[in-house]
Design a protein around this motif. Structure first.
Motif, PDB file in Angstrom:
ATOM      1  N   UNK A 397      -1.548  18.485 -12.417  1.00  0.00           N
ATOM      2  CA  UNK A 397      -0.160  18.550 -11.985  1.00  0.00           C
ATOM      3  C   UNK A 397       0.067  17.998 -10.586  1.00  0.00           C
ATOM      4  N   UNK A 398      -0.981  17.981  -9.775  1.00  0.00           N
ATOM      5  CA  UNK A 398      -0.876  17.417  -8.426  1.00  0.00           C
ATOM      6  C   UNK A 398      -1.181  15.928  -8.394  1.00  0.00           C
ATOM      7  N   UNK A 399      -1.496  15.330  -9.543  1.00  0.00           N
ATOM      8  CA  UNK A 399      -1.964  13.951  -9.544  1.00  0.00           C
ATOM      9  C   UNK A 399      -0.892  12.960  -9.084  1.00  0.00           C
ATOM     10  N   UNK A 400       0.381  13.214  -9.369  1.00  0.00           N
ATOM     11  CA  UNK A 400       1.431  12.310  -8.898  1.00  0.00           C
ATOM     12  C   UNK A 400       1.522  12.351  -7.369  1.00  0.00           C
ATOM     13  N   UNK A 401       1.610  13.546  -6.828  1.00  0.00           N
ATOM     14  CA  UNK A 401       1.698  13.718  -5.371  1.00  0.00           C
ATOM     15  C   UNK A 401       0.478  13.111  -4.675  1.00  0.00           C
ATOM     16  N   UNK A 402      -0.721  13.404  -5.183  1.00  0.00           N
ATOM     17  CA  UNK A 402      -1.938  12.947  -4.519  1.00  0.00           C
ATOM     18  C   UNK A 402      -2.188  11.453  -4.735  1.00  0.00           C
ATOM     19  N   UNK A 403      -1.738  10.916  -5.864  1.00  0.00           N
ATOM     20  CA  UNK A 403      -1.900   9.477  -6.093  1.00  0.00           C
ATOM     21  C   UNK A 403      -1.100   8.677  -5.071  1.00  0.00           C
ATOM     22  N   UNK A 404       0.067   9.151  -4.757  1.00  0.00           N
ATOM     23  CA  UNK A 404       0.869   8.489  -3.718  1.00  0.00           C
ATOM     24  C   UNK A 404       0.108   8.471  -2.398  1.00  0.00           C
ATOM     25  N   UNK A 405      -0.515   9.597  -2.049  1.00  0.00           N
ATOM     26  CA  UNK A 405      -1.275   9.675  -0.804  1.00  0.00           C
ATOM     27  C   UNK A 405      -2.463   8.723  -0.822  1.00  0.00           C
ATOM     28  N   UNK A 406      -3.172   8.670  -1.949  1.00  0.00           N
ATOM     29  CA  UNK A 406      -4.343   7.798  -2.062  1.00  0.00           C
ATOM     30  C   UNK A 406      -3.944   6.336  -1.905  1.00  0.00           C
ATOM     31  N   UNK A 407      -2.886   5.926  -2.578  1.00  0.00           N
ATOM     32  CA  UNK A 407      -2.440   4.536  -2.490  1.00  0.00           C
ATOM     33  C   UNK A 407      -2.058   4.168  -1.059  1.00  0.00           C
ATOM     34  N   UNK A 408      -1.366   5.057  -0.366  1.00  0.00           N
ATOM     35  CA  UNK A 408      -1.002   4.793   1.022  1.00  0.00           C
ATOM     36  C   UNK A 408      -2.251   4.631   1.881  1.00  0.00           C
ATOM     37  N   UNK A 409      -3.268   5.456   1.602  1.00  0.00           N
ATOM     38  CA  UNK A 409      -4.508   5.370   2.357  1.00  0.00           C
ATOM     39  C   UNK A 409      -5.278   4.102   2.088  1.00  0.00           C
ATOM     40  N   UNK A 410      -5.395   3.726   0.826  1.00  0.00           N
ATOM     41  CA  UNK A 410      -6.135   2.521   0.469  1.00  0.00           C
ATOM     42  C   UNK A 410      -5.446   1.261   0.986  1.00  0.00           C
ATOM     43  N   UNK A 411      -4.105   1.309   1.066  1.00  0.00           N
ATOM     44  CA  UNK A 411      -3.347   0.156   1.546  1.00  0.00           C
ATOM     45  C   UNK A 411      -3.236   0.107   3.066  1.00  0.00           C
ATOM     46  N   UNK A 412      -3.748   1.136   3.728  1.00  0.00           N
ATOM     47  CA  UNK A 412      -3.715   1.145   5.187  1.00  0.00           C
ATOM     48  C   UNK A 412      -2.372   1.465   5.787  1.00  0.00           C
ATOM     49  N   UNK A 413      -1.496   2.132   5.022  1.00  0.00           N
ATOM     50  CA  UNK A 413      -0.176   2.500   5.533  1.00  0.00           C
ATOM     51  C   UNK A 413      -0.295   3.722   6.443  1.00  0.00           C
TER      52      UNK A 413
END
Length: 495
Positions: A397-413
């Motif tokens: 259930x947290x995968x949507x919230x945490x996926x957003x965080x992961x993508x921001x991290x991998x993209x260097x935002x």
């Protein structure tokens, strides 16, 4: 649906499944190592001939509910006279400043060596505060406790000797980390599920990494650093949201050794509201991705063994699991309809239901942690499988919230450092109402999507029952439950 699109859908699902299987096998291997470590405990450390100077750093930012509790606990730490320095690194902007000042004056009048350190600006957030504090102390060892921790009086007496392996000083031990305890595990379902997950990390994962000679991580608090290690590794950096993981890898890549003590617990308060939990999850998952982006290349260029480099890769990229879970989840509902309409793709659909096979090593992993935690509880909790299923559902259930965080991290935002509020919630459910320090109000867009995803997976359940395609039914039940819980708590705690 065109055949090419069908194959693409199944191919993506299969790739996600392989990624999850890799992480699952990695956890299985760490569990085997941890069980071996528990079967053959090491020798106790030697008491140092001369106890080193220790500085206890207490980074604070607007902690009105727990600051006094923390200072009281640290003032009670037992350590040889004249060898201990308490340093309150207070970046607060509210009445926490006055509370801390009064408490510091109280203990200073009793002869405690304690300083109230204030900075002009909150540059670098926690990392900046810790680095600034180092310039104002002479401590050889640096203990760190976040505001929600309540160390026991004998903490330093138990931990400091582990910097010594024999009669001579072990100058290459850079960190001794301890296990987190849970002050409010029984407060609510939210806190009990967090304790379930953290126990797996502290009873199994960290023990297994130590046993295998793999990279360990300082957990941000509840541990002691050698000052020389911090300085040799380049001091604290604020370019990731997980300054602890970042410095851990920099230090070990320079040859420093880390030690982990599962037998020593540092009790702490778990986040009791969904907004606090989400802010913590965002920081951990995004920071992990940022640290992977920063250090993964150096790990693979190092002279570590192949197994250690693989374990480090899974360690640094573990937050990407949420991306795989989210993608698999979204793809799984169309798969139900495809299975009913395209019988020739039956082998591929059997692979899709293999998600449940991925869980087998995780049962071994979490079961081991459950058993070890039971040894430290006065009354062991029953119902392992129920707790495991609820935890898996909630994580999904947290995968949507945490996926957003992961993508921001991998993209260097770059994003702001949002700390986890500590509210001093121990025994009274509902006491969070009206509390300050909300990390955010209801994120209507994200929360709405979480509610819609709950409905989406309910559709998947209904379609599976109607079409008599039951292979993905357990997965959809977990997903619907998990997103339902996250949506419910997000609304409830935003009220």
């Amino acid at each position: 649906m065109l055949p090419a699109l069908q194959l693409l859908l199944i191919g993506l699902y299969g790739l996600c499944l392989l990624l999850l299987l890799g992480f699952s096998v990695s956890q299985w291997q760490l569990t085997r190592l941890a069980r071996r470590a528990y079967a053959a405990p090491g020798l106790p450390p030697l008491t140092p001939a001369e106890w080193p100077l220790v500085t206890v750093q207490l980074p604070l930012y607007n902690e009105v509910f727990v600051a006094e509790r923390l200072l009281d606990a640290c003032a009670a730490l037992r350590y040889p006279a004249g060898r201990l320095h308490l340093q309150v690194l207070d970046d607060s902007t509210d009445e926490t400043v006055a509370l801390v000042a009064a408490r510091v004056a109280h203990y200073r009048a009793q002869g405690v060596h304690i300083d109230h350190v204030r900075r002009a600006t909150r540059t670098g957030f926690k990392a900046g505060a810790l680095a600034y504090g180092l310039t104002r102390t002479e401590g050889e060892l640096i203990a760190i406790f976040d505001a929600d921790f309540v160390p026991q009086p004998d903490f330093l007496e138990q931990v400091v000797p582990h910097f010594y392996l024999d009669e001579a000083r072990d100058t290459r031990t850079g960190v001794v980390q301890t296990r987190w305890g849970h002050l409010n595990e029984e407060y609510s379902l939210l806190t009990s599920l967090q304790a379930f997950a953290l126990n797996a990390h502290f009873y199994v994962e960290q023990v297994g990494r130590q046993q295998g000679g793999h990279f360990l991580n300082f957990n941000g608090t509840g541990g002691v650093w050698r000052r020389a290690c911090i300085e040799d590794a380049g001091n604290w950096h604020a370019d990731t949201l997980t300054e602890d993981l970042d410095l851990s890898y920099r230090a070990q890549l320079r040859g420093w050794h880390f030690r982990y003590l599962p037998q020593v617990a540092a009790p702490a308060e778990l986040p009791a509201t969904m907004d606090a939990l989400k802010s913590q999850q965002f920081r951990w998952t995004k920071g992990g991705a940022e640290t992977a982006r920063k250090h993964l290349g150096a790990v693979w260029r190092s002279k570590q063994s192949l197994v250690t480099r693989l374990q480090a890769t899974f360690h640094l990229l573990n937050s990407t699991v949420f991306l795989a879970i989210l993608l698999m989840a979204v793809l799984s509902v169309p798969l139900v309809f495809m299975r009913a309409r395209v019988p020739q793709l039956e082998p591929a659909f059997q692979m899709a239901t293999g998600f449940l096979v991925v869980l087998v090593p995780l049962v071994f992993y979490f079961r081991t942690a459950w058993q070890r935690a039971a040894l430290d509880r006065p009354a062991p909790r029953p119902g392992f499988m129920g707790q495991l299923l609820l935890f898996l559902a909630f994580s999904m259930g947290l995968s949507l919230h945490n996926s957003r965080a992961v993508l921001l991290g991998l993209l260097g935002q770059r994003t702001a450092f949002i700390r986890t509020p500590k509210l001093g919630l121990m025994q009274q459910p509902g006491a969070w109402r009206g509390r300050r320090y909300r990390t955010s109000r209801l994120r209507s867009g994200l929360t709405l999507l979480e509610g819609l995803l709950c409905l989406y997976f309910l559709v998947g359940i209904g379609a599976g029952v109607y079409l008599r395609e039951f292979g993905l039914l357990p997965t959809h039940m977990l997903l619907a439950t998990g997103y339902g819980l996250v949506f419910y708590y997000s609304l409830r705690h935003a009220a």
